[in-house]
Design an enzyme around this catalytic site. Structure first.
Site, mmCIF file in Angstrom:
data_model
loop_
_atom_site.group_PDB
_atom_site.id
_atom_site.type_symbol
_atom_site.label_atom_id
_atom_site.label_comp_id
_atom_site.label_asym_id
_atom_site.label_seq_id
_atom_site.Cartn_x
_atom_site.Cartn_y
_atom_site.Cartn_z
ATOM 1 N N SER A 196 0.699 0.561 12.191
ATOM 2 C CA SER A 196 1.792 1.292 11.537
ATOM 3 C C SER A 196 1.234 2.111 10.397
ATOM 4 C CB SER A 196 2.846 0.318 11.000
ATOM 5 O OG SER A 196 2.294 -0.485 9.960
ATOM 6 N N LEU B 248 -0.073 -3.877 9.256
ATOM 7 C CA LEU B 248 0.816 -3.408 8.192
ATOM 8 C C LEU B 248 -0.024 -3.036 6.981
ATOM 9 C CD1 LEU B 248 3.645 -2.993 6.945
ATOM 10 C CD2 LEU B 248 3.630 -5.418 6.326
ATOM 11 N N ILE C 21 -3.327 -7.191 7.872
ATOM 12 C CA ILE C 21 -3.066 -6.413 6.666
ATOM 13 C C ILE C 21 -4.104 -5.295 6.588
ATOM 14 C CG2 ILE C 21 -2.876 -6.448 4.165
ATOM 15 C CD1 ILE C 21 -0.675 -8.009 5.555
ATOM 16 N N LYS C 22 -3.628 -4.072 6.420
ATOM 17 C CA LYS C 22 -4.536 -2.927 6.410
ATOM 18 C C LYS C 22 -4.939 -2.600 4.971
ATOM 19 C CE LYS C 22 -3.530 0.610 9.102
ATOM 20 N NZ LYS C 22 -2.955 1.914 9.572
ATOM 21 N N ILE C 23 -6.254 -2.542 4.738
ATOM 22 C CA ILE C 23 -6.842 -2.252 3.428
ATOM 23 C C ILE C 23 -7.888 -1.145 3.608
ATOM 24 C CG2 ILE C 23 -8.157 -3.151 1.466
ATOM 25 C CD1 ILE C 23 -5.599 -4.570 1.561
#
Length: 923
Positions: free
Chosen positions: A43, A109, A140-142
């Site tokens: 996303s 996300l 989790i996108k970093i």
């Protein structure tokens, strides 16, 4: 066999780079998982922003949240709906996660991109989202910024799955891979953690290719379109060394998984390259490719899997990278630049998302009306029935999948190769930086004018941009030359400073006679002033055309390659429209953003009844079937230029096979009594315009029983969304009335006849010979003959017909006013709809309808005798000869098709001749 399944067999996962509410509620994501083997979803805030701003997907959820707490701010609203979407998506993909024992089936996300430079708050926010979603198959996108690396290591050590993004170079990748190993080394249960390293692909070519072209040497040009893949193959080679080597051995023994490489940004931006290039060439084990819906559809349709292509020709890829270095291009520096730009872009997307939510929040709290509304009267039931049928047929989904059977029983090239416009609002963003650099250089060099040399689809959108936005301060004024009348060419020459004018030579085919004639004329003029005339010329054309070669041979400043799978009338948001828009200072990002919002509003997962493009198409199509086939535009002052673009889109798309919708643009408003029962009215309203008189007229027409479509815009940049809305609408309307909307089968006839007239004129003596062929025109000076001829012509008119005024005259303000007077008299006298076009301009727009549409038109061709002729350099003809031949070809084509025609010759006194026609019509 579905080639997407073949990819899966090679050990690569396919993830969808797209998520929105109705993708989930419609069951479409579940279908993609089950039928295409989709194994993950990423996303991003841009998609959320477009879906929230441009649709009603989230209205009910947002309304419920605000009903419970009206003080919720935009950030709180976003995370509430986003978390719900992510939870639902992870539930859809949970079977994949379970089947692969946690190796795949993830949904990604992103933490707020505003935290890209904030280590501690990134950690805190990631922990919050991980707990809030509460699903083991969440990632989790970093970003892989220097501040993101320690955050990534910490989160992995805590057992949180992480998607590390914004990697462009080997330096970025090695930092990320080592952070993964360090993080797992500190993790109590490393075998339960999953991670992907998202390495961006196509953006590298987007930045490297222009530098290679600037160098211009054969060895540099040979590397175009190859560096992004070579860069990726080098990274994959390093991936194998790291995760097959000693540094990961201890973790491997504990059951830890390798960190898969995820190929991101794999949609093709350059129209010269295959649309599946960055999928087909990067297939390999322990990788993921996250792709947008358009690329997914494209690969399903014509993708080929050769095996593990990521392992092919690795030595050649390394040699290409070495050659790039020898040419002085620093890939590491490019990677750093792209990461900085990526962070800025992601941050802007998040800001835009918050802005969209601010607007949506205000609209919901104030119950703001929709921007499109209908009052359809007797055709309302037919429209509802059509939309219901489309829902059952999955019309929207099939259109986005480029299913030709929506318009034709058999696949034909004009359909399968002409639907690239569906994704332009998104894909053209990749070209904005290049266009901005071009326009800033033009501004810096002091160009005062830009003259666009083109016809039809190449000229109409630029004309709309100039007349709607004007040229921003310091940027050149745009003049569109699309008349071959010698007086028109001379008028343009007199209105500009030749030494400070940029000429934009524009043609999709690169062979258009008018464009080449204009070019030859102004090339000679500029050559007399400038030793390097090419610096004052730029070209826009499809790849591989004669115009592209001409531009290179004559050292044009720039040759822009347009998207080849987009037809001319659908090209407003390609280079054909955007290059001129950029030159005059239009904000391309905002324009494309508004169009992108409408793209998402009409997306493949949106129910047909909620799709504004399909709603419009159903209205137009069913109105035409009911006999209301004259679409009449009433536009606010700020939008006055837009109907002229719509005129071509509608007429050329639908006017064929003896069917068609007749667009009526710029016809003077009248009382309800002057209109027949064959009209559908469209009111294009700019909210800020004072237009009480127009609104009163629309209300009167509605009261008289005419169907009305109202479209309201908040600001001029919203015209971007209207380009897209109407493109979808006309494509859909074509299927209603039973035609194929992407070809123009009857245009060639007039061209062929004009060419014959040119040959005869060349043999017999120029313009006079060209105008002497065929039925002789009536002289306007002979009032009695003119009256008799007009009366006889009009006596053939019937209810439901329309009148076309075809003026082969120089377009001036006075001439246009006189023609509009004639047009109004004809409308009021006959109660018929009227069209007005200057030749040869209209041949590239409404001419298709005139010859290929229903035989309901009466055509008045108006000619003059140019006071001055101009030779066309590098040819054996003049502009007067050309326009006369074009008029003759047009008239001959109309006669061949059995149209009711009349020709009037004004002679040298154009104003007097037009007054004479008006007087005769009044009498």
């Amino acid at each position: 066999m579905n080639p997407l399944h073949d990819i899966e067999k090679q050990g690569q996962g396919i993830w969808l780079d797209y998520i929105r509410r109705n993708l989930l509620t419609s069951g479409e994501l579940k279908r993609l998982v089950e039928e295409d083997g989709l194994s993950g979803v990423t996303s991003n805030p841009t998609i959320f922003e477009k879906a929230i701003a441009g649709s009603t997907d989230y209205d009910a959820a947002l309304r419920d949240l605000l009903a419970k707490n009206a003080q919720l701010d935009s950030s709180a609203l976003f995370w509430a709906v986003a978390v719900e979407d992510i939870r639902n998506a992870t539930d859809v993909l949970r079977p994949v996660y379970d089947r692969t024992a946690g190796a795949d089936g993830f949904v990604s996300l992103e933490v707020s991109s505003l935290l890209a430079r904030d280590t501690q708050n990134s950690i805190t926010e990631a922990r919050r989202l991980w707990k809030l979603v509460g699903r083991p198959n969440l990632m989790i996108k970093i970003p892989s910024t220097p501040e993101g690396i320690p955050a990534i290591e910490t989160l992995l050590s805590e057992g949180i799955n992480v998607n590390i993004t914004l990697m462009f170079s080997m330096h970025h990748y090695e930092q990320v891979a080592q952070a993964y190993i360090r993080g797992l080394s500190r993790c109590a249960a490393p075998e339960k953690v999953a991670s992907v390293a998202s390495f961006f692909v196509s953006r590298v070519d987007n930045l490297v290719d222009p530098q290679l072209e600037k160098i211009g040497k054969p060895e540099a040009l040979a590397l175009r379109g190859k560096i992004a893949i070579a860069n990726s193959k080098n990274v994959y080679k390093r991936f194998q060394e790291i995760f097959d080597g000693d540094s990961f051995a201890a973790l491997r023994k504990k059951g830890a998984r390798v960190q898969r490489v995820l190929w991101a940004s794999t949609s093709t931006k350059n129209p010269k390259y295959s649309d599946v290039l960055y999928v087909a060439e990067l297939i390999g084990p322990y990788t993921v490719n996250t792709i947008p819906p358009a690329t997914l559809d494209a690969f399903r349709d014509h993708g080929k899997v050769r095996g593990n292509t990521i392992l092919e020709k690795v030595g050649e890829a390394l040699a290409q990278l070495d050659q790039l270095k020898k040419l002085g291009i620093d890939l590491l520096a490019i990677g750093e630049q792209l990461q900085v730009e990526g962070v800025a872009s992601f941050s802007k997307s998040f800001d835009d998302l918050m802005g969209a939510l601010d607007n949506k929040r205000s609209a919901l709290l104030s119950s703001q009306a929709d921007v499109e509304s209908h009052s359809l009267g007797s055709i309302d039931a037919a429209v509802e029935k059509r939309l219901a049928a489309w829902c059952k047929e999955d019309y929207c989904k099939r259109m986005w999948a480029k299913d030709p059977t929506l318009w034709s029983a058999k696949p034909v090239p004009e359909i399968t190769d002409r639907l690239g416009w569906l994704h332009l609002p998104e894909t053209m963003h990749a070209h904005v930086q290049d266009l901005t650099q071009f326009r800033e250089q033009i501004k810096k060099e002091g160009f005062t004018h830009a003259v666009l040399l083109g016809m039809g689809g190449s000229s109409l959108a630029p004309k709309v941009f100039q007349e709607t936005f004007g040229n921003a301060k310091g940027y050149p004024q745009l003049i569109v030359l699309d008349s071959t009348h010698p007086a028109a060419v001379k008028a343009v020459e007199k209105s500009i400073d030749l030494a400070h004018t940029l000429f934009i030579v524009s043609s999709k085919s690169g062979t258009t006679t008018e464009m080449l004639s204009f070019f030859y004329y102004f090339w000679k003029k500029v050559t007399a002033l400038n030793k390097t005339p090419g610096t004052q010329f730029a070209a826009i054309t499809d790849p591989g055309t004669p115009l592209e070669k001409l531009g290179h041979d004559r050292s044009f400043r720039h040759v822009f390659s347009a998207t080849p799978d987009v037809g001319g009338r659908y090209s407003a948001l390609t280079h054909f429209g955007l290059v001129p828009a950029a030159v005059i200072g239009v904000d391309l990002n905002r324009l494309l953003d508004r169009a992108w919002t409408m793209e998402e509003t009409c997306a493949f997962s949106v129910p047909d009844k909620q799709n504004p493009g399909l709603q419009l198409g159903a209205v137009l199509g069913e109105a035409a079937l009911a006999g209301r086939d004259k679409v009449t535009f009433l536009a606010s002052k700020s939008l006055a230029a837009f109907p002229t673009w719509l005129e071509q889109l509608i007429a050329e798309s639908t006017g064929k096979d003896d069917k068609g919708i007749v667009p009526v643009a710029d016809e003077a408003p009248g009382a309800p009594g002057v209109y027949g029962s064959d009209r559908l009215f469209v009111h294009l309203q700019m909210k800020s315009d004072a237009e009480g008189q127009v609104q009163n007229q629309v209300a009167a027409l509605e009261a008289a029983g005419h169907p009305i479509v109202r479209i309201s815009l908040s600001e001029t940049v919203d015209i971007g969304q209207e380009f897209f809305r109407w493109e979808v609408g006309i494509a859909a309307a074509g299927s209603v009335i039973g035609i194929q909307p992407f070809n123009q089968p009857d245009v060639q006839l007039a061209k062929d006849l004009a060419r014959q007239a040119m040959k005869k004129a060349s043999a017999e003596g120029g313009a006079a010979a060209a105008s002497s062929q065929g039925r002789q025109p009536v002289p306007a000076a002979n009032a009695n003959e003119l009256r008799h001829s007009i009366d006889a012509w009009l006596s053939t008119a019937h209810s439901g017909n329309y009148i076309g005024l075809d003026a082969y005259l120089a377009p001036t303000a006075d001439t246009s006013a006189a023609l509009e007077t004639i047009r109004t008299i004809l409308r009021d006298r006959t109660k018929l709809a009227t069209m007005l076009g200057y030749g040869p301009r209209f041949l590239h727009s409404t001419g298709q309808l005139h010859k290929g549409g229903p035989n309901t038109g009466l055509f008045l061709q108006i000619l003059d005798e140019p006071a001055e002729d101009l030779p066309v350099p590098e040819t054996d003809y003049t502009f007067a000869t050309l326009i006369r031949a074009q008029a003759q070809g047009d008239f001959g084509a109309l006669e061949q098709r059995g149209r009711r025609t009349l020709r009037v010759q004004l002679g040298k006194d154009v104003a007097g001749g037009l007054r004479q026609i008006a007087e005769v019509l009044r009498g």
